[in-house]
Design an enzyme around this catalytic site. Structure first.
Site, PDB file in Angstrom:
ATOM      1  N   GLU A 166       0.867  -1.141  -5.131  1.00 54.97           N
ATOM      2  CA  GLU A 166      -0.412  -0.344  -5.301  1.00 54.97           C
ATOM      3  C   GLU A 166      -0.034   1.003  -5.505  1.00 54.97           C
ATOM      4  O   GLU A 166       0.416   1.644  -4.969  1.00 54.97           O
ATOM      5  CB  GLU A 166      -1.270  -0.643  -3.884  1.00 54.97           C
ATOM      6  CG  GLU A 166      -2.711   0.191  -4.164  1.00 54.97           C
ATOM      7  CD  GLU A 166      -2.531   1.577  -3.376  1.00 54.97           C
ATOM      8  OE1 GLU A 166      -3.468   2.319  -3.866  1.00 54.97           O
ATOM      9  OE2 GLU A 166      -1.751   2.078  -2.772  1.00 54.97           O
ATOM     10  N   ASP A 201       0.752  -1.112  -0.023  1.00 53.46           N
ATOM     11  CA  ASP A 201      -0.009  -0.068   0.159  1.00 53.46           C
ATOM     12  C   ASP A 201       0.818   1.297  -0.110  1.00 53.46           C
ATOM     13  O   ASP A 201       1.888   1.412   0.803  1.00 53.46           O
ATOM     14  CB  ASP A 201      -0.831  -0.108   1.336  1.00 53.46           C
ATOM     15  CG  ASP A 201      -1.523   1.290   1.490  1.00 53.46           C
ATOM     16  OD1 ASP A 201      -2.650   1.320   0.552  1.00 53.46           O
ATOM     17  OD2 ASP A 201      -1.243   2.146   2.115  1.00 53.46           O
TER      18      ASP A 201
END
EC number: 2.4.1.7
Length: 481
Positions: A234, A193
């Site tokens: 991501e 992330d």
């Protein structure tokens, strides 16, 4: 269990029932073979951002269950967990130790000091303006030490999310320890992330800084591989960055497909969709919806600025209960390039349009990821939105066990379950196979998927204006409704 070429459900631990036990039971009872993997959104103790401000990766939040519950899921489904490589909670033991002991703390180099990062007489306003920011001020936060002294630390995201210094040995040790920890509990794929923010460098915008970002990814990939896991970086940005990552051999996300598909269904025109499907890499996960909003920045130069404006305006016009203010500061929106809505409501709660959108996703290159609200064709949750004043909560409904049992009876949900069950079982969708996409006329396209030796071929013809389709495998007609 290794990554499988089967549809991955994205869900929170407490959104399909109250906890992980309910989640497992509901998947068993209602979803069957339509789901092959689960992206379990952050389930660690956290102090903000719905799990994305983790306090500790060594525990499961007791409200959700324990590691046994997580591992039980992993016995049946391949699993993806989140690792917030850019930051950790300011309530973590690491931050608290640093706050108490300052330079005597073993974790002092875990955090990125804003003050020490900049040379004397910097940052200038030009330096701050150059940073790719998520807020309208310098990304820093003051830490007050036990002795009363203060310092500024990098703070890219929310108040609870303090940035890590990925250059330091203590951070590298922390990363490796976390990767091992996650893999030991059944994680097959680690979603990195916000990784593009992790590298900071003078005289850059501190976002996807090359070549250092590649060094970081390679190091993390090698460490993950030691423990039998893979990584999925991501990033929400121009599609060319996704292509760069794909060229380096990593899995990527198709975050452009949601807006390209909306544009195609709003306009009835197939040309842009055909071009995008032809361009897309096969080693990717496709999305139409996630726990965040619908990304707009991802489709720049795939759609023209006029087409993006058309799709955005049409979304607000025909979407069910979608308002511009839900994606504004009034509703705590963090990203001006995302629109807050469920995908079903973005298509006006229209069953036919919605099924066609998922049919496109199922036949697109890559492995489908379907958000839990999307699997149940969920409408915008205005009650949760207004109660929390959090824009993204419009797409984060909490389903009770009873609700799920009712929702799965709806014809559109039954059709989705049949579609993804078929997609998971058919050899035609082999990632080593081929895809052929043809523009048949202004409104129609054909997608043909074949496995590597061409023994199994599936095709679908879709008319985006009439909202009709015909599908077949090796010449035999298939229906999902």
């Amino acid at each position: 269990m290794a990554i499988q070429n089967k549809t991955m459900l994205i869900t929170y631990s407490d959104s399909l029932g109250e906890n992980l036990k309910d989640l497992y039971d509901n998947l068993e009872k209602h979803f069957g073979d339509a789901v092959g993997g689960v992206h379990l959104l952050p389930f660690f103790p956290s102090t903000g951002d719905r799990g994305f401000a983790p306090v500790d990766y060594e525990e499961v939040d007791s409200a959700f269950g324990d590691w046994e519950d997580v591992e039980k899921l992993g016995e049946k489904y391949y699993l993806m967990f989140d690792f917030m490589i850019n930051h950790i909670s300011r309530q973590s033991k690491y931050y608290m130790d640093f706050q108490e002991k300052k330079d005597q703390s073993e974790y002092r180099d875990l955090f990125l000091s804003w003050d020490k990062f900049w040379p004397e007489n910097r940052p200038t306003q030009a330096d701050v303006d150059l940073i790719y920011k998520r807020k309208d001020r310098a990304p820093k936060q003051e830490i007050v030490f036990a002795d009363g002294s203060t310092e500024y630390l990098w703070n890219t995201f929310g108040e609870e999310q303090i940035d890590l210094d990925v250059r330091s040995q203590v951070t590298n040790d922390f990363i490796k320890k976390t990767l091992r920890q996650l893999s030991e509990h059944g994680c097959d794929l680690i979603r990195l992330d916000a990784f593009a923010y992790a590298v900071k460098k003078l005289d850059t915008n501190d976002f996807f800084v090359e070549p250092e970002i590649w060094d970081l990814l390679e190091k993390v990939q090698q460490q993950a591989a030691e423990f039998g896991t893979d990584i999925l970086p991501e990033i929400h940005e121009h599609y060319s960055i996704q292509f760069k990552i794909a060229e380096h051999g990593y899995f990527v996300y198709d975050f452009a497909l949601p807006m390209v598909t909306l544009y195609s269904l709003y306009s009835g025109k197939a040309e842009r969709l055909v071009k995008w499907l032809e361009m897309s890499p096969m080693k990717q996960f496709t999305t139409l919806d996630t726990h965040d909003g619908i990304g707009v920045v991802d489709v720049k130069d795939i759609l023209s600025d006029e087409e993006i404006d058309f799709a955005t305006n049409e979304l607000y016009k025909v979407g069910a209960n979608v308002k511009r203010k839900y994606s504004s500061a009034e509703y705590n929106n963090l990203d001006i390039y995302q629109i807050n809505s469920t995908y079903y409501s973005a298509l006006g709660d229209d069953d036919k349009k919605y099924f066609i959108s998922r049919l496109i996703q199922a036949f697109a290159p890559g492995i489908p990821q379907v958000y839990y609200v999307g699997f149940l064709a969920g409408k915008n949750d205005l009650e949760l939105l207004e109660n929390t004043k959090e824009g993204r909560n419009i797409n984060r409904h909490y389903y009770s066990n009873e609700e799920i049992a009712e929702e799965v009876k709806r014809p559109v949900v039954q059709a989705l379950l049949k579609l993804f069950n078929y997609r998971n079982q058919s050899a035609a969708f082999d990632l080593d196979g081929t895809i052929e996409v043809n523009l048949l006329d202004e409104n129609s396209l054909r997608i043909v998927r074949s496995n590597a030796n061409k023994s199994v071929t599936a095709q679908v013809v879709i008319n985006l204006k009439e909202l009709t389709y015909s599908a077949s495998e090796n010449g035999q007609a298939i229906t999902f409704e």
